[in-house]
Scaffold this motif. Structure first.
Motif, PDB file in Angstrom:
ATOM      1  N   GLU A  21       0.814  -1.218   0.000  1.00  0.00           N
ATOM      2  CA  GLU A  21       0.000   0.000   0.000  1.00  0.00           C
ATOM      3  C   GLU A  21       0.851   1.274   0.000  1.00  0.00           C
ATOM      4  OE1 GLU A  21      -2.446  -0.513   3.411  1.00  0.00           O
ATOM      5  OE2 GLU A  21      -3.708  -2.062   2.495  1.00  0.00           O
ATOM      6  N   SER A  22       2.152   1.129   0.202  1.00  0.00           N
ATOM      7  CA  SER A  22       3.052   2.285   0.250  1.00  0.00           C
ATOM      8  C   SER A  22       3.600   2.598  -1.143  1.00  0.00           C
ATOM      9  CB  SER A  22       4.209   2.001   1.213  1.00  0.00           C
ATOM     10  OG  SER A  22       5.135   1.083   0.635  1.00  0.00           O
ATOM     11  N   SER A  23       4.473   3.589  -1.204  1.00  0.00           N
ATOM     12  CA  SER A  23       5.082   3.971  -2.485  1.00  0.00           C
ATOM     13  C   SER A  23       6.298   3.113  -2.828  1.00  0.00           C
ATOM     14  CB  SER A  23       5.508   5.444  -2.435  1.00  0.00           C
ATOM     15  OG  SER A  23       6.453   5.657  -1.391  1.00  0.00           O
ATOM     16  N   ASN A  24       6.669   2.192  -1.933  1.00  0.00           N
ATOM     17  CA  ASN A  24       7.818   1.332  -2.164  1.00  0.00           C
ATOM     18  C   ASN A  24       7.473   0.221  -3.156  1.00  0.00           C
ATOM     19  OD1 ASN A  24       9.831   2.324  -0.005  1.00  0.00           O
ATOM     20  ND2 ASN A  24       7.920   2.055   1.135  1.00  0.00           N
ATOM     21  N   GLU A  25       8.469  -0.226  -3.898  1.00  0.00           N
ATOM     22  CA  GLU A  25       8.283  -1.303  -4.870  1.00  0.00           C
ATOM     23  C   GLU A  25       8.678  -2.640  -4.248  1.00  0.00           C
ATOM     24  OE1 GLU A  25      10.385  -3.107  -8.909  1.00  0.00           O
ATOM     25  OE2 GLU A  25      11.020  -1.158  -8.117  1.00  0.00           O
ATOM     26  N   VAL A  26       7.730  -3.577  -4.161  1.00  0.00           N
ATOM     27  CA  VAL A  26       8.034  -4.932  -3.702  1.00  0.00           C
ATOM     28  C   VAL A  26       8.369  -5.752  -4.933  1.00  0.00           C
ATOM     29  CG1 VAL A  26       7.225  -6.948  -2.434  1.00  0.00           C
ATOM     30  CG2 VAL A  26       6.428  -4.667  -1.773  1.00  0.00           C
ATOM     31  N   CYS A  27       9.667  -5.971  -5.159  1.00  0.00           N
ATOM     32  CA  CYS A  27      10.094  -6.623  -6.408  1.00  0.00           C
ATOM     33  C   CYS A  27      10.157  -8.147  -6.286  1.00  0.00           C
ATOM     34  CB  CYS A  27      11.454  -6.084  -6.844  1.00  0.00           C
ATOM     35  SG  CYS A  27      12.794  -6.374  -5.659  1.00  0.00           S
ATOM     36  N   MET A  28      10.265  -8.653  -5.053  1.00  0.00           N
ATOM     37  CA  MET A  28      10.432 -10.094  -4.852  1.00  0.00           C
ATOM     38  C   MET A  28      10.103 -10.437  -3.411  1.00  0.00           C
ATOM     39  SD  MET A  28      13.907 -12.278  -5.677  1.00  0.00           S
ATOM     40  CE  MET A  28      13.805 -11.836  -7.420  1.00  0.00           C
ATOM     41  N   VAL A  29       9.561 -11.637  -3.204  1.00  0.00           N
ATOM     42  CA  VAL A  29       9.202 -12.096  -1.856  1.00  0.00           C
ATOM     43  C   VAL A  29       9.837 -13.458  -1.601  1.00  0.00           C
ATOM     44  CG1 VAL A  29       7.296 -13.006  -0.479  1.00  0.00           C
ATOM     45  CG2 VAL A  29       7.074 -10.780  -1.586  1.00  0.00           C
ATOM     46  N   PHE A  30      10.464 -13.580  -0.446  1.00  0.00           N
ATOM     47  CA  PHE A  30      10.987 -14.864   0.021  1.00  0.00           C
ATOM     48  C   PHE A  30      10.101 -15.354   1.163  1.00  0.00           C
ATOM     49  CE2 PHE A  30      14.550 -13.512  -2.346  1.00  0.00           C
ATOM     50  CZ  PHE A  30      15.449 -14.559  -2.485  1.00  0.00           C
ATOM     51  N   THR A  31       9.770 -16.628   1.152  1.00  0.00           N
ATOM     52  CA  THR A  31       8.997 -17.215   2.238  1.00  0.00           C
ATOM     53  C   THR A  31       9.406 -18.682   2.398  1.00  0.00           C
ATOM     54  OG1 THR A  31       6.741 -17.456   3.134  1.00  0.00           O
ATOM     55  CG2 THR A  31       7.040 -17.934   0.798  1.00  0.00           C
ATOM     56  N   GLN A  32       9.007 -19.299   3.491  1.00  0.00           N
ATOM     57  CA  GLN A  32       9.371 -20.687   3.731  1.00  0.00           C
ATOM     58  C   GLN A  32       8.697 -21.611   2.708  1.00  0.00           C
ATOM     59  OE1 GLN A  32      11.892 -21.099   5.561  1.00  0.00           O
ATOM     60  NE2 GLN A  32      11.347 -21.496   7.678  1.00  0.00           N
ATOM     61  N   PRO A  33       9.280 -22.777   2.449  1.00  0.00           N
ATOM     62  CA  PRO A  33       8.671 -23.723   1.499  1.00  0.00           C
ATOM     63  C   PRO A  33       7.268 -24.146   1.937  1.00  0.00           C
ATOM     64  CG  PRO A  33      10.943 -24.341   1.982  1.00  0.00           C
ATOM     65  CD  PRO A  33      10.583 -23.242   2.955  1.00  0.00           C
ATOM     66  N   ASP A  34       6.444 -24.516   0.981  1.00  0.00           N
ATOM     67  CA  ASP A  34       5.105 -25.013   1.281  1.00  0.00           C
ATOM     68  C   ASP A  34       5.213 -26.302   2.092  1.00  0.00           C
ATOM     69  OD1 ASP A  34       4.180 -22.953  -0.349  1.00  0.00           O
ATOM     70  OD2 ASP A  34       4.211 -24.219  -2.135  1.00  0.00           O
ATOM     71  N   ARG A  35       4.338 -26.453   3.078  1.00  0.00           N
ATOM     72  CA  ARG A  35       4.359 -27.636   3.936  1.00  0.00           C
ATOM     73  C   ARG A  35       2.996 -28.329   3.925  1.00  0.00           C
ATOM     74  NH1 ARG A  35       9.842 -27.720   4.533  1.00  0.00           N
ATOM     75  NH2 ARG A  35      10.618 -25.854   5.585  1.00  0.00           N
ATOM     76  N   ALA A  36       3.022 -29.639   4.168  1.00  0.00           N
ATOM     77  CA  ALA A  36       1.779 -30.404   4.352  1.00  0.00           C
ATOM     78  C   ALA A  36       1.313 -30.209   5.786  1.00  0.00           C
ATOM     79  CB  ALA A  36       2.017 -31.873   4.070  1.00  0.00           C
ATOM     80  N   LEU A  51      -0.483 -13.876  -0.334  1.00  0.00           N
ATOM     81  CA  LEU A  51      -0.619 -12.440  -0.588  1.00  0.00           C
ATOM     82  C   LEU A  51       0.243 -12.000  -1.759  1.00  0.00           C
ATOM     83  CD1 LEU A  51      -1.691  -9.663   0.210  1.00  0.00           C
ATOM     84  CD2 LEU A  51       0.191  -9.481   1.846  1.00  0.00           C
ATOM     85  N   ALA A  52       1.485 -12.491  -1.817  1.00  0.00           N
ATOM     86  CA  ALA A  52       2.396 -12.105  -2.887  1.00  0.00           C
ATOM     87  C   ALA A  52       1.851 -12.517  -4.259  1.00  0.00           C
ATOM     88  CB  ALA A  52       3.765 -12.731  -2.655  1.00  0.00           C
ATOM     89  N   LEU A  53       1.269 -13.714  -4.335  1.00  0.00           N
ATOM     90  CA  LEU A  53       0.715 -14.178  -5.612  1.00  0.00           C
ATOM     91  C   LEU A  53      -0.467 -13.312  -6.055  1.00  0.00           C
ATOM     92  CD1 LEU A  53       0.884 -18.065  -5.145  1.00  0.00           C
ATOM     93  CD2 LEU A  53       2.407 -16.592  -6.497  1.00  0.00           C
ATOM     94  N   LYS A  54      -1.245 -12.826  -5.097  1.00  0.00           N
ATOM     95  CA  LYS A  54      -2.364 -11.929  -5.432  1.00  0.00           C
ATOM     96  C   LYS A  54      -1.852 -10.647  -6.068  1.00  0.00           C
ATOM     97  CE  LYS A  54      -5.616 -13.547  -1.896  1.00  0.00           C
ATOM     98  NZ  LYS A  54      -6.328 -13.195  -0.633  1.00  0.00           N
ATOM     99  N   HIS A  55      -0.642 -10.263  -5.679  1.00  0.00           N
ATOM    100  CA  HIS A  55      -0.057  -9.025  -6.217  1.00  0.00           C
ATOM    101  C   HIS A  55       0.924  -9.308  -7.362  1.00  0.00           C
ATOM    102  CE1 HIS A  55      -1.518  -6.007  -3.256  1.00  0.00           C
ATOM    103  NE2 HIS A  55      -1.629  -7.065  -2.471  1.00  0.00           N
ATOM    104  N   ASN A  56       0.904 -10.547  -7.852  1.00  0.00           N
ATOM    105  CA  ASN A  56       1.748 -10.939  -8.990  1.00  0.00           C
ATOM    106  C   ASN A  56       3.236 -10.681  -8.748  1.00  0.00           C
ATOM    107  OD1 ASN A  56      -0.511 -11.715 -10.689  1.00  0.00           O
ATOM    108  ND2 ASN A  56      -0.934  -9.532 -10.928  1.00  0.00           N
ATOM    109  N   THR A  57       3.662 -10.955  -7.523  1.00  0.00           N
ATOM    110  CA  THR A  57       5.059 -10.777  -7.150  1.00  0.00           C
ATOM    111  C   THR A  57       5.795 -12.109  -7.250  1.00  0.00           C
ATOM    112  OG1 THR A  57       4.360  -9.082  -5.557  1.00  0.00           O
ATOM    113  CG2 THR A  57       6.612  -9.900  -5.354  1.00  0.00           C
ATOM    114  N   ILE A  58       7.045 -12.061  -7.696  1.00  0.00           N
ATOM    115  CA  ILE A  58       7.881 -13.258  -7.755  1.00  0.00           C
ATOM    116  C   ILE A  58       8.085 -13.804  -6.345  1.00  0.00           C
ATOM    117  CG2 ILE A  58      10.188 -14.133  -8.319  1.00  0.00           C
ATOM    118  CD1 ILE A  58      10.334 -11.881 -10.426  1.00  0.00           C
ATOM    119  N   VAL A  59       7.880 -15.112  -6.181  1.00  0.00           N
ATOM    120  CA  VAL A  59       8.030 -15.756  -4.875  1.00  0.00           C
ATOM    121  C   VAL A  59       9.164 -16.773  -4.931  1.00  0.00           C
ATOM    122  CG1 VAL A  59       6.923 -17.191  -3.111  1.00  0.00           C
ATOM    123  CG2 VAL A  59       5.582 -15.445  -4.314  1.00  0.00           C
TER     124      VAL A  59
END
Length: 309
Positions: A21-36, A51-59
């Protein structure tokens, strides 16, 4: 600023939303691997990934960042101005910390140097802190030891861990954006932590939710709030686990054995703890959903004198 974000749970996702929501550019997101998770073992995305996928950000989801040349090359090629970390769940190596123009900053959910570590929100409640807050810190080698850039506090009151997480993630998100603006403008003034005042909140295990009825009603009531929703505060009833979700601490003294049920009625389940009475108002019996204690007790008799352990 061109920003790489690193985080995993709901707390981090709420902070990330403020970044979007800010003026900053979120160019990439790192998160933990998907788990069962859960009994069905269905693979689930982390809240940050969703959330990152909703904003079409590289994960990016590496098992490890340390000694991972591929990750380092990705970050070098991206050339972010800053890396923002919030409850990521991995320690960043020095080569990553030193890579961005403005380094790496962390949104930590405590008033540093108090409650460094993995579970500051839960333990602020369990240990009886009256207030807590959020600290934005410059990340350095060591566990939450870097210089503090800004902080904000809140009263804990009677909030449980889930509620307090929401309060702090919103506070942290707003404080992060303000602090990033101050970093760019050169207004931020780093402050060293007083290591002599440091306390630690380590990783919580499921067994940590086991109730010790020798403790006071106040201590157990805080345990219940601090471990809601996970791992939950639990005891054994009739050889099976029973969870307590809400309770009221009283000063009513009772000489019965600690863990003894004094009464079980519409008001709740009254249990002796440390020589005084705790009134459990919401519980979860074996195989049942969490519900008001009075509702459960109308259909299930727990005899006076029953000892929980």
């Amino acid at each position: 600023m061109k920003t790489v974000f690193m985080g995993t749970p709901d707390f981090a996702a709420d902070v990330l939303e403020h970044l979007y929501e800010s003026s900053n550019e979120v160019c990439m997101v790192f998160t933990q691997p998907d788990r069962a998770k859960d009994r069905g073992k269905k693979v689930q995305f982390t809240p940050v990934k969703e959330l990152a996928l909703k904003h079409n950000t590289i994960v990016i989801q590496p098992e490890r960042i340390k000694s991972n040349q591929e990750v380092l090359d990705i970050l070098k090629n991206e050339q972010p101005d800053i890396i923002v970390v919030a409850a990521y769940g991995q320690i960043l190596p020095e080569e990553v910390l030193n890579l961005p123009k403005y380094g790496c900053i962390n949104v930590h959910a405590s008033l540093l140097p108090k409650l460094r570590g993995a579970s500051p929100i839960q333990m602020s409640i369990v240990t009886g802190e009256k207030e807590t807050g959020v600290t934005i810190m410059q990340m350095a080698k060591g566990l939450d030891t870097g210089d503090m850039l800004s902080s904000a506090s809140v009263e804990i009151g009677d909030l449980n861990a889930s509620q307090l997480t929401k309060v702090l993630s919103d506070l942290g998100g707003r404080l992060l954006i303000k602090t990033m603006d101050e970093i760019v403008s050169g207004q931020v003034v780093p402050k060293k932590q007083d290591d002599s005042k440091a306390t630690y909140a380590g990783l919580i295990l499921k067994k940590d939710g086991e109730i010790d009825f020798n403790k006071t009603p106040e201590e157990i009531e805080r345990l219940i709030r601090g471990f809601d929703p996970w791992p939950g505060a639990f005891c054994q009833y009739d050889g099976q686990p029973m969870k307590f979700w809400k309770a009221v601490a009283t000063d009513i003294k009772d000489n019965a054995v600690n863990g003894s049920v004094v009464s079980a009625d519409n008001e709740g389940l009254k249990v002796v703890c440390g020589g005084k009475v705790l009134i459990v108002t919401e519980l979860q019996a074996p195989g049942k959903k969490r519900m008001k204690a009075g509702d459960y007790l109308r259909g299930h008799n727990i005899a006076e004198g029953t000892v929980l352990y």
